[in-house]
Design an enzyme around this catalytic site. Structure first.
Site, mmCIF file in Angstrom:
data_model
loop_
_atom_site.group_PDB
_atom_site.id
_atom_site.type_symbol
_atom_site.label_atom_id
_atom_site.label_comp_id
_atom_site.label_asym_id
_atom_site.label_seq_id
_atom_site.Cartn_x
_atom_site.Cartn_y
_atom_site.Cartn_z
ATOM 1 N N HIS A 95 -2.136 -4.077 5.025
ATOM 2 C CA HIS A 95 -1.891 -3.636 6.404
ATOM 3 C C HIS A 95 -3.195 -3.285 7.088
ATOM 4 O O HIS A 95 -4.139 -2.811 6.451
ATOM 5 C CB HIS A 95 -0.917 -2.448 6.435
ATOM 6 C CG HIS A 95 -1.500 -1.182 5.878
ATOM 7 N ND1 HIS A 95 -1.952 -0.157 6.673
ATOM 8 C CD2 HIS A 95 -1.732 -0.789 4.606
ATOM 9 C CE1 HIS A 95 -2.428 0.811 5.905
ATOM 10 N NE2 HIS A 95 -2.311 0.465 4.652
ATOM 11 N N ARG A 118 3.050 4.730 6.431
ATOM 12 C CA ARG A 118 3.497 3.940 7.593
ATOM 13 C C ARG A 118 4.006 2.555 7.216
ATOM 14 O O ARG A 118 4.413 1.789 8.096
ATOM 15 C CB ARG A 118 2.326 3.772 8.582
ATOM 16 C CG ARG A 118 1.822 5.074 9.153
ATOM 17 C CD ARG A 118 0.482 4.875 9.832
ATOM 18 N NE ARG A 118 -0.552 4.469 8.882
ATOM 19 C CZ ARG A 118 -1.821 4.218 9.229
ATOM 20 N NH1 ARG A 118 -2.193 4.313 10.474
ATOM 21 N NH2 ARG A 118 -2.702 3.859 8.314
ATOM 22 N N CYS A 122 0.851 -1.195 0.000
ATOM 23 C CA CYS A 122 0.000 0.000 0.000
ATOM 24 C C CYS A 122 0.889 1.248 0.000
ATOM 25 O O CYS A 122 2.017 1.235 0.503
ATOM 26 C CB CYS A 122 -0.894 0.001 1.239
ATOM 27 S SG CYS A 122 -2.057 1.392 1.276
ATOM 28 N N CYS A 159 -5.917 0.180 7.096
ATOM 29 C CA CYS A 159 -5.696 0.703 5.746
ATOM 30 C C CYS A 159 -6.853 1.645 5.379
ATOM 31 O O CYS A 159 -8.018 1.264 5.411
ATOM 32 C CB CYS A 159 -5.622 -0.456 4.749
ATOM 33 S SG CYS A 159 -5.335 0.091 3.059
ATOM 34 N N ASP A 175 0.465 3.766 1.749
ATOM 35 C CA ASP A 175 0.448 4.335 3.110
ATOM 36 C C ASP A 175 1.869 4.616 3.622
ATOM 37 O O ASP A 175 2.733 3.731 3.573
ATOM 38 C CB ASP A 175 -0.260 3.327 4.034
ATOM 39 C CG ASP A 175 -0.605 3.924 5.390
ATOM 40 O OD1 ASP A 175 0.308 4.423 6.072
ATOM 41 O OD2 ASP A 175 -1.787 3.881 5.756
#
Ligand code: CO
Length: 200
Positions: A98, A46, A42, A101, A44
């Site tokens: 994750h 993080r 992803c 998400c 993202d």
């Protein structure tokens, strides 16, 4: 002075630190890349592939998009997979989802998010395929977590059904696709044990 000057400063320090440990690091890497892993994760912030795998530049080939999807007609993702399989000859493809998400969360809602709803529609399809199982859960977090996992499993299947993988396995190339989920709460990766290493 540039408004992102601190990023250039960080970069200088980072490069110097690596060169201190290994003076020829960048020189050797500039000549070729031979990563063994393709990461599909992803976007993202993080979930940074290299960092959470403890890998240096040159060790993992990366594709990221919202909610780590492998869409049958997405030329961007398919081109990355093709290059990784045919040219780099990676040994492992890791699809990583994750928990928490935003893409999965948004797909669970009925509110409109504009253009991205077309992308998230594929996750709503995953929901539809597993509606019965998902709707047995009353806890919203549990439901979102399960959809994260089911989405990864679906994307592992999508990679395995691509012409790229089917052709590679046909010519007996050694290649395994793995499905994993990353927990943003503790930094730990969980294997979903859905690996595929041959044409079904
Ligand atoms: Co995400």
């Amino acid at each position: 002075m540039s408004s992102i000057q601190h990023l250039f400063d960080n970069n200088q320090q980072w490069a110097e630190q690596i060169k201190k440990q290994s003076p020829d690091f960048f020189k050797n890497l500039s000549e070729q890349q031979k990563p063994k892993y393709l990461w599909i994760g992803c976007s993202d912030s993080r979930v940074p592939a290299n960092d959470l795998l403890g890998m240096l530049p040159g060790e993992v080939f990366v594709h990221r998009n919202i909610a780590n999807q492998v869409i049958h007609t997405d030329l961007n993702c398919l081109s990355v997979i093709q290059f990784a399989v045919d040219v780099l000859e990676v040994k492992h493809i890791i699809v990583c989802g994750h928990y928490r998400c935003g893409g999965i969360q948004a797909a669970l809602e009925t509110t409109s998010h504009g253009l991205i709803d077309n992308w998230l529609r594929h996750i709503k399809d995953v929901y539809r395929f597993h509606k019965e199982k998902l709707e047995q859960l009353s806890d919203e977090t549990e439901k979102a977590n399960l959809l994260c996992e089911l989405n990864v499993i679906e994307q592992v299947a999508n990679v395995s059904n691509s012409t790229i993988l089917r052709d590679a396995w046909e010519r007996k190339q050694n290649l395994t696709i793995h499905g994993v989920v990353y927990n943003v709460h503790d930094g730990i990766l969980k294997d979903l044990n859905v690996s595929i290493s041959e044409k079904s």
